[in-house]
Enzyme design. Structure first.
Site, PDB file in Angstrom:
ATOM      1  N   PHE A 135       0.831  -1.149   0.015  1.00  0.00           N
ATOM      2  CA  PHE A 135       0.226  -0.116   0.036  1.00  0.00           C
ATOM      3  C   PHE A 135       0.862   1.278  -0.027  1.00  0.00           C
ATOM      4  CE2 PHE A 135      -2.459   3.384   1.704  1.00  0.00           C
ATOM      5  CZ  PHE A 135      -3.500   3.379   0.901  1.00  0.00           C
ATOM      6  N   ASP A 220       9.427   2.584   1.642  1.00  0.00           N
ATOM      7  CA  ASP A 220       8.219   3.185   1.960  1.00  0.00           C
ATOM      8  C   ASP A 220       8.071   2.821   3.363  1.00  0.00           C
ATOM      9  OD1 ASP A 220       5.939   3.880   2.858  1.00  0.00           O
ATOM     10  OD2 ASP A 220       4.754   3.435   1.076  1.00  0.00           O
ATOM     11  N   LYS A 249       2.943   9.789   8.443  1.00  0.00           N
ATOM     12  CA  LYS A 249       2.155   9.223   9.740  1.00  0.00           C
ATOM     13  C   LYS A 249       2.731   9.716  10.992  1.00  0.00           C
ATOM     14  CE  LYS A 249      -0.152   5.228   7.887  1.00  0.00           C
ATOM     15  NZ  LYS A 249      -1.508   5.630   8.025  1.00  0.00           N
TER      16      LYS A 249
HETATM   17  C1  LIG Z   1       3.053   2.294   3.819  1.00  0.00           C
HETATM   18  C2  LIG Z   1       2.205   3.482   3.345  1.00  0.00           C
HETATM   19  N1  LIG Z   1       2.653   4.342   2.419  1.00  0.00           N
HETATM   20  C3  LIG Z   1       1.571   5.119   2.137  1.00  0.00           C
HETATM   21  C4  LIG Z   1       0.267   5.486   2.737  1.00  0.00           C
HETATM   22  C5  LIG Z   1      -0.245   6.758   2.286  1.00  0.00           C
HETATM   23  O1  LIG Z   1      -0.269   7.809   3.487  1.00  0.00           O
HETATM   24  P1  LIG Z   1      -1.180   8.760   3.543  1.00  0.00           P
HETATM   25  O2  LIG Z   1      -2.459   8.339   3.870  1.00  0.00           O
HETATM   26  O3  LIG Z   1      -0.573   9.926   4.491  1.00  0.00           O
HETATM   27  O4  LIG Z   1      -1.136   9.466   1.896  1.00  0.00           O
HETATM   28  C6  LIG Z   1       0.240   4.770   3.634  1.00  0.00           C
HETATM   29  C7  LIG Z   1      -1.100   4.960   4.691  1.00  0.00           C
HETATM   30  O5  LIG Z   1      -1.486   4.141   5.189  1.00  0.00           O
HETATM   31  C8  LIG Z   1       1.118   3.868   4.220  1.00  0.00           C
HETATM   32  O6  LIG Z   1       0.890   3.011   5.295  1.00  0.00           O
END
Ligand SMILES: Cc1ncc(COP(=O)(O)O)c(C=O)c1O
Length: 395
Positions: A135, A220, A249
């Site tokens: 994700f 990520d 986050k």
């Molecule tokens: C691993 C990862 N990358 C990207 C995101 C996207 O982040 P945002 O919701 O702040 O755009 C998330 C959100 O849950 C995530 O867990």
């Protein structure tokens, strides 16, 4: 349905199935609803409130900053963003930082950076390999990076330039690598996809493949970073260092922030190639600096590891007690509990009734992502509620 919930139905686009609670206040690992009911919060703003709700160091930093300077243009130097960038670089393997406002935006920027690198050093290579079950966010490009068809199908036709390959298979990455590939992008531990842990050596093998082929490794760490996985950054546990890393986050314990970090050699943007109006604004960066400094100086990642192990041990006991509990897995305070059937939603609702907020990770799994300052007593309380709820479930 309360007054506020009726108004929400009237005015809001329907993008999320909310739980029937309107939260108005938070402190530490607890929140309160509009009727004054208290809940133990093991959702933590979706792995965001790393220091808990309304931590004094975050309040002090934000209040001082809000009185001083909230926003100017990135055409000017501002001190909070430079202090936060220095702290990030001093405590990671990366050399340069760009700030934005969210995780998806950080990943978009990371992919743009990898494409710039591809243009400069890899004969225009632009494709990014990502994993199934990943994700990476909700923007149009990031739903393609996200290796889950349910996030992609509503939006076809999709932007080009991403290949989703089987998670935990170095052979799949090798097979997908062509002269058009500029990077591999992975979460060290897949969060939204199910708290899926990498196999031994997977990340090291990917790192070696990137070194061999000259393509970039983007990690990520939006969910795992800033102490969530039990070390400041999850890559530390796997013996690999990324070329580019994204954060968001928990970095500012609740203020919206995102960050792209890169090694010097991958830091190839030149002025005008990327930007953000709000990214790196003094308010978010003051909160980020206060949060990260507190995490580092107070070994909050160590607390995440220790209390995470304590939580995991407690969940293992529930697994022994209830035969419909099939798996416990995670790192630090990012933990999943899996069932042999789709009871997660009813468990979440029953826990809510008893004052515990949990996340339904999948129809058959729960996720625990409390603040990183959570104590063993609060874990005991959560386990006690969950034990009672699971006792009423027939698996
Ligand atoms: C691993 C990862 N990358 C990207 C995101 C996207 O982040 P945002 O919701 O702040 O755009 C998330 C959100 O849950 C995530 O867990």
């Amino acid at each position: 349905m309360s007054h506020w919930q009726e108004l929400e139905q009237k005015y809001f686009m329907s993008t999320v199935e909310r739980l029937p609670v309107t939260l108005v206040r938070g402190q530490g690992a607890r929140v309160w609803d509009e009727d004054g009911r208290e809940y133990l919060d093991f959702v933590g703003g979706w792995a965001v409130t790393s220091l808990g709700h309304c931590h004094p160091v975050v309040i002090d930093a934000v209040v001082e900053q809000v009185r001083t300077l909230i926003q100017v243009s990135n055409q000017f130097y501002t001190i909070p963003q430079i202090r936060l960038a220095e702290l990030l670089v001093q405590n990671s393997c990366l050399d340069k930082v760009f700030f934005c406002n969210s995780g998806a935006e950080a990943n978009e920027g990371a992919v743009k950076l990898a494409r710039r690198y591809g243009k400069r050093y890899l004969n225009g290579a632009y494709e990014v390999i990502t994993a199934t079950g990943s994700f990476h966010g909700r923007t149009l490009a990031m739903v393609v990076a996200t290796g889950q068809p349910k996030f992609q199908q509503p939006y076809v036709p999709l932007p080009a330039g991403f290949i989703n390959v089987a998670y935990n298979s170095i052979e799949a990455i090798k097979a997908a690598t062509t002269s058009e590939t500029c990077a591999v992008m992975l979460e060290p531990v897949q969060g939204e996809g199910g708290i899926n842990l990498p196999d031994d050596n997977y990340l090291a093998q990917v790192r070696a493949w990137c070194d061999q082929t000259g393509i970039l490794l983007i990690l990520d760490e939006i969910q795992t970073g800033a102490g969530r996985a039990g070390t400041l950054f999850a890559y530390e546990q796997y013996g690999v260092e990324p070329d580019i890393m994204t954060l968001a986050k928990g970095l500012a314990s609740g203020l919206p922030i995102g960050a792209i970090l890169a090694r010097d050699r991958a830091s190839v943007f030149v002025p005008g190639e990327h930007g953000s109006t709000f990214g790196g604004n003094p308010l978010a960066c003051a909160a980020g600096y206060a949060t990260l400094k507190f995490i580092i100086e107070n070994d909050i990642a160590g607390n995440s590891q220790r209390v995470g192990q304590y939580l995991t041990a407690g969940l293992e006991r529930l697994k022994e007690k209830f035969e419909f509990v099939t798996d416990v897995r995670g790192r630090g305070l990012l933990v999943a509990l899996e069932f042999n059937n789709d009871i997660a939603q009813s468990v979440v609702m029953a826990c809510l009734e008893r004052g515990l907020l949990l996340n339904r990770l999948k129809p058959n799994a729960l996720r625990f992502m409390p603040p990183l300052i959570v104590g063993k007593d609060e874990v005991d309380e959560a386990l006690g509620i969950l034990d009672k709820v699971l006792s009423t479930v027939t698996g």
